[in-house]
Design an enzyme around this catalytic site. Structure first.
Site, mmCIF file in Angstrom:
data_model
loop_
_atom_site.group_PDB
_atom_site.id
_atom_site.type_symbol
_atom_site.label_atom_id
_atom_site.label_comp_id
_atom_site.label_asym_id
_atom_site.label_seq_id
_atom_site.Cartn_x
_atom_site.Cartn_y
_atom_site.Cartn_z
ATOM 1 N N VAL A 11 0.829 -1.204 0.000
ATOM 2 C CA VAL A 11 0.000 0.000 0.000
ATOM 3 C C VAL A 11 0.863 1.252 0.000
ATOM 4 C CG1 VAL A 11 -1.728 1.318 1.289
ATOM 5 C CG2 VAL A 11 -1.924 -1.169 1.125
ATOM 6 N N GLU A 154 -7.373 2.299 1.921
ATOM 7 C CA GLU A 154 -6.944 1.971 0.560
ATOM 8 C C GLU A 154 -7.979 1.035 -0.056
ATOM 9 O OE1 GLU A 154 -5.860 -1.008 -0.792
ATOM 10 O OE2 GLU A 154 -5.732 -2.298 0.965
ATOM 11 N N LEU A 156 -7.542 -0.690 -3.274
ATOM 12 C CA LEU A 156 -6.786 -1.105 -4.447
ATOM 13 C C LEU A 156 -6.926 -2.597 -4.706
ATOM 14 C CD1 LEU A 156 -3.449 0.777 -3.634
ATOM 15 C CD2 LEU A 156 -5.383 1.628 -4.980
ATOM 16 N N GLU A 158 -4.869 -5.727 -6.139
ATOM 17 C CA GLU A 158 -3.537 -6.155 -6.552
ATOM 18 C C GLU A 158 -3.580 -6.576 -8.011
ATOM 19 O OE1 GLU A 158 -1.011 -8.522 -4.068
ATOM 20 O OE2 GLU A 158 -2.281 -8.169 -2.328
ATOM 21 N N GLY A 259 -14.081 -20.552 -8.048
ATOM 22 C CA GLY A 259 -12.645 -20.781 -8.028
ATOM 23 C C GLY A 259 -12.254 -21.601 -6.812
ATOM 24 N N CYS A 266 -6.037 -9.168 1.941
ATOM 25 C CA CYS A 266 -7.187 -8.368 2.356
ATOM 26 C C CYS A 266 -8.392 -9.202 2.779
ATOM 27 C CB CYS A 266 -7.591 -7.413 1.225
ATOM 28 S SG CYS A 266 -6.387 -6.107 0.917
ATOM 29 N N LYS A 332 -3.856 -14.518 -6.992
ATOM 30 C CA LYS A 332 -4.564 -14.001 -8.153
ATOM 31 C C LYS A 332 -3.514 -13.622 -9.192
ATOM 32 C CE LYS A 332 -6.114 -9.764 -8.195
ATOM 33 N NZ LYS A 332 -6.846 -8.520 -7.890
#
Length: 452
Positions: A11, A154, A156, A158, A259, A266, A332
């Protein structure tokens, strides 16, 4: 604007690079001297598309610097971002030790008005603790200096963090101070050129927003994984189901792919932390407890399927003598992050069942070696690990795996068996090509040579 950012992790580095890119003077602070020296030389400890190039550019142009000198960074900056780790404790709660250490450091060093921004993912009420830690140090010093604490979680993804920061869906600012809100708006204004996506709210609501968002997305993932498993039992096709429900504008298509379970830094941590926060309020968050349980079970699905397909019944090590090739290790694509990666659970289970495991990943091999050591074989060639393997299992949906050389795969594998945890291929095409193809939630839809 002059800002400093505490924490040269994922981050902190993304924020530092992007704020510098928009013209600010940014100092990134970390206690790890080795990491700081490496960053000064342009050696980036994480893989994130576009990050290295942005850091090198802003280092060269003098807008970005790295240091271990917290006092100097604090005193020369108006805004101090706290972006240090908040690892989960044994009970799942977020450990605020590093956050509060930074807050105390700010209180010891500040000489004038400061805005202190919680960028780390922190539980509701953390801003009060940060404010108290700063005030304690000011009282010890016998000085009365004005400061404000802001929550700016944050948001975001990845693998797409630079784009998310530069062109955000939204920026959440938690503050009760109008002047501070205006300063934060000024700081984020370069990222709002096309549309104002800033949401200002009270601090506690901002702190809750990040946890609620991640918990919602984790819930969608676990729900869809359960639907996929049910489709396997009922002979339905989860891809068709996804299209059917995703076309509903109230639902949409995002985060509806089945999946091997969610991972990363996170979702697992934030779901646990929100459950723990609820417990502290004597509230039983039953739904999120179920989300956690479903996710842990889902990580077993691919390994269990391989054991059923290839294992020797009633043996302590049913996969003894079998070779399993794994495509994908990171949690991921477009990241090397192995934290809570489903691949860890899957491969550990395969090893316990006696299998020899070979693995490929475009970026995560270095990190995976820290987890597995020499217990599995690694290769930077995705086809090399297939030679004479009994099966291929796909764990991470990297683009490199989406349209591979199927003739080469079939010629290399001993049994032409693919267990696909990401549903990358068309079952009927795979059946026609002679593969034993086992995706998630598509049972009965062309999964074998005798398929439909």
């Amino acid at each position: 604007m002059k800002i400093c950012i505490f924490g040269a992790g994922y981050v902190g580095l993304v924020a530092a690079a992007c704020f510098a890119e928009s013209g600010n003077t940014v100092t990134a602070v970390d206690v790890d001297e080795t990491k700081i020296e490496a960053l000064k030389q342009g050696n980036i400890p994480i893989y994130e598309p576009g990050l290295k190039e942005m850091i090198l550019r802003n280092l060269a142009e003098g807008r970005l610097s790295f240091t271990t000198n917290a006092t100097e960074a604090i005193q020369s900056s108006l805004v101090s971002f706290i972006a240090v780790g908040t690892p989960p404790g044994e009970d799942g709660s977020a450990d605020l030790k590093y956050v509060l250490e930074v807050a105390s450091e700010i209180g010891r060093a500040m000489t004038g008005f400061k805005i202190v921004v919680d960028k780390s993912t922190v539980p509701v009420g953390t801003a009060d603790k940060v404010r108290a830690a700063i005030s304690e140090q000011l009282n010890i010093r016998g000085v009365d200096l004005e400061f404000d604490v802001v929550s700016n979680p944050e948001l975001l993804k990845e693998g797409a963090a630079i784009e998310d920061f530069m062109k955000p869906d939204r920026v959440v600012i938690g503050t009760d101070n109008v002047r501070t809100a205006e300063i934060m708006k000024e700081l984020y204004d370069p990222f709002m050129r096309k549309q104002n996506r800033m949401i200002v709210m009270d601090i506690r609501s901002a702190e809750m927003t990040k946890y609620a968002a991640n918990a919602m997305l984790a819930t969608r993932i676990s729900f869809m994984n359960q639907i996929a498993n049910l489709c396997d039992h009922m002979g339905a096709d989860v891809s068709a189901v996804r299209e059917g429900i995703g076309s509903d504008s109230r639902i949409g298509y995002d985060f509806l792919f089945p999946g091997p379970g969610y991972g990363g830094s996170c979702f697992p941590k934030d779901v646990k932390a929100l459950v723990r926060t609820a417990e502290e309020c004597n509230y039983d968050f039953l739904l999120l407890k179920a989300v956690e349980e479903v996710n842990e079970r889902q990580k077993e699905v691919l390994a269990d399927r391989l054991i059923r397909e290839l294992g020797a019944p009633n043996q302590a090590q049913p996969l003894a003598g079998r070779i399993i090739a794994c495509w994908g290790l990171s949690f991921k694509p477009r990241t090397d992050d192995m934290r809570e990666a489903p691949a860890i659970t899957i491969i550990e289970r395969l090893l316990a069942a006696g299998a020899t495991v070979r693995a490929h990943d475009p970026e995560a091999i270095k990190e995976a070696k820290k987890v597995f050591g020499d217990r599995i074989e690694f290769s930077h060639n995705q086809y090399e690990i297939l030679d004479n393997a009994d099966a291929l299992t796909i764990i991470t949906d990297w683009n490199e795996y989406r349209n591979p050389d199927f003739d080469r795969i079939k010629a290399s594998l001993k049994n032409a068996t693919i267990v696909d945890g990401r549903n990358l291929y068309k079952p009927k095409r795979m059946a026609a090509a002679g593969f034993r193809y086992l995706p998630l939630g598509r049972n009965g839809h062309g999964i074998s040579q005798e398929g439909h």
